[in-house]
Design a protein around this motif. Structure first.
Motif, PDB file in Angstrom:
ATOM      1  N   TYR A 181     110.348  58.085  42.987  1.00 31.98           N
ATOM      2  CA  TYR A 181     111.127  59.249  42.553  1.00 31.98           C
ATOM      3  C   TYR A 181     112.404  59.426  43.375  1.00 31.98           C
ATOM      4  O   TYR A 181     113.487  59.668  42.819  1.00 31.98           O
ATOM      5  CB  TYR A 181     110.264  60.505  42.647  1.00 31.98           C
ATOM      6  CG  TYR A 181     111.000  61.771  42.272  1.00 31.98           C
ATOM      7  CD1 TYR A 181     111.259  62.088  40.944  1.00 31.98           C
ATOM      8  CD2 TYR A 181     111.451  62.649  43.266  1.00 31.98           C
ATOM      9  CE1 TYR A 181     111.942  63.240  40.600  1.00 31.98           C
ATOM     10  CE2 TYR A 181     112.131  63.808  42.927  1.00 31.98           C
ATOM     11  CZ  TYR A 181     112.372  64.100  41.593  1.00 31.98           C
ATOM     12  OH  TYR A 181     113.050  65.239  41.268  1.00 31.98           O
ATOM     13  N   GLN A 185     116.298  59.485  41.979  1.00 29.68           N
ATOM     14  CA  GLN A 185     117.196  60.618  42.195  1.00 29.68           C
ATOM     15  C   GLN A 185     118.473  60.185  42.904  1.00 29.68           C
ATOM     16  O   GLN A 185     119.555  60.700  42.611  1.00 29.68           O
ATOM     17  CB  GLN A 185     116.485  61.711  42.998  1.00 29.68           C
ATOM     18  CG  GLN A 185     115.355  62.386  42.232  1.00 29.68           C
ATOM     19  CD  GLN A 185     115.824  62.972  40.910  1.00 29.68           C
ATOM     20  OE1 GLN A 185     115.502  62.445  39.834  1.00 29.68           O
ATOM     21  NE2 GLN A 185     116.582  64.061  40.978  1.00 29.68           N
ATOM     22  N   GLY A 189     122.152  60.502  41.213  1.00 31.67           N
ATOM     23  CA  GLY A 189     122.881  61.582  41.860  1.00 31.67           C
ATOM     24  C   GLY A 189     124.381  61.381  41.908  1.00 31.67           C
ATOM     25  O   GLY A 189     124.924  60.335  41.528  1.00 31.67           O
TER      26      GLY A 189
END
Length: 274
Positions: A181, A185, A189
């Motif tokens: 995860y 991200q 991002g």
């Protein structure tokens, strides 16, 4: 002036840009041997290279830097932050201090008959930049490893005739894929990597009647496919052109008006000649 990708992807990046008399590399994230082999196919050698421009210090952009810099004494151009980060990267080894040539975003650097303009990008590195390189009125852009773009990005690359542009990942492949995860991200991002769709949106903003070709680069091995990147970017640009009715673009410019290629992971791309 010409541009060619020697290697492009999350496992290593190396781009050649040159004129008849000046020859540059942007990043050397592959082995010295692979770099030399790639240059040989372009009928060049490392002894022809006048400078190595580094975008940032991640391994897939500097893996071969130490070996080549020490062996050939080639000047290394990078921001102060990137230089300090390179010095702290043990795998690179010692690069002679006198080879480092600090650059700053938005301040041009002249190497013989080429003008190199570093530009700020949003990425999770010390002081990363992309580059616009000019020869007379000819301009090429090399922009990868950015989580997002803005009006500044578009302005810096305005009018380029050739472009190597990151199309790192397909968002759906990344979201359902095996990455942990936190890594998903990071990639998604603001300081991560450009998706296929965002690459298409940036390319739309750079369309101009002098555009000779585009290389889509830095594709993820696990979260993208060459065919998917190509088609996603093509569709995004086409949809943007249709929805705007050409407003803000030079009339009649379409993605079919210039060649677009996906830079191979470990082979030479087509050469875009200006």
């Amino acid at each position: 002036m010409r541009i060619c990708s020697i290697a492009s992807g999350s496992s290593g990046n190396c781009i050649y840009v040159g004129s008849d008399t000046t020859h540059l590399l942007v990043d050397v994230g592959i082995s010295g041997k692979k770099t030399e082999d790639g240059l040989k196919k372009l009928e060049l050698s490392m002894r022809d290279i006048d400078g190595i421009f580094i975008t940032h210090e991640h391994t897939d952009h500097i893996a071969g830097l130490g070996v080549l810099a020490r062996k050939y004494g080639v000047p290394v151009y990078a921001t102060e932050g990137t230089i300090e980060a390179i010095k702290s990267t043990s795998s690179v080894g010692d690069v002679p201090e006198e080879l480092f040539c600090p650059v700053r975003a938005d301040e041009k650097v002249i190497v013989k008959d080429l003008i190199c303009n570093p530009m700020k990008i949003s990425h999770d590195a010390a002081e990363p930049v992309a580059y616009r390189i000019s020869h007379g009125k000819q301009k090429v852009g090399i922009i990868t490893d950015l989580g997002n773009f803005n009006d500044y990005t578009v302005e810096c690359l305005k009018g380029v005739e050739a472009l190597l542009l990151e199309a790192n990942h397909d968002v759906n492949m990344l979201q359902v894929g095996p990455y942990p995860y936190y890594l998903k991200q990071r990639i998604l991002g603001e300081r991560g990597h450009l998706s296929n769709e965002r690459a298409g949106q940036l390319l739309y903003g750079l369309l101009n009647e002098n555009l000779k070709g585009v290389l889509l680069g830095h594709l993820s091995k696990d979260n993208n496919l060459p065919e998917l990147a190509y088609e996603s970017v093509r569709v995004e640009v086409t949809m943007a052109c249709m929805s705007s009715g050409g407003e803000g673009k030079e009339p009649g410019i379409r993605i079919s008006d210039f060649p677009m290629y996906v830079a191979p992971r470990s082979e030479l791309s087509p050469v875009i000649q200006l």
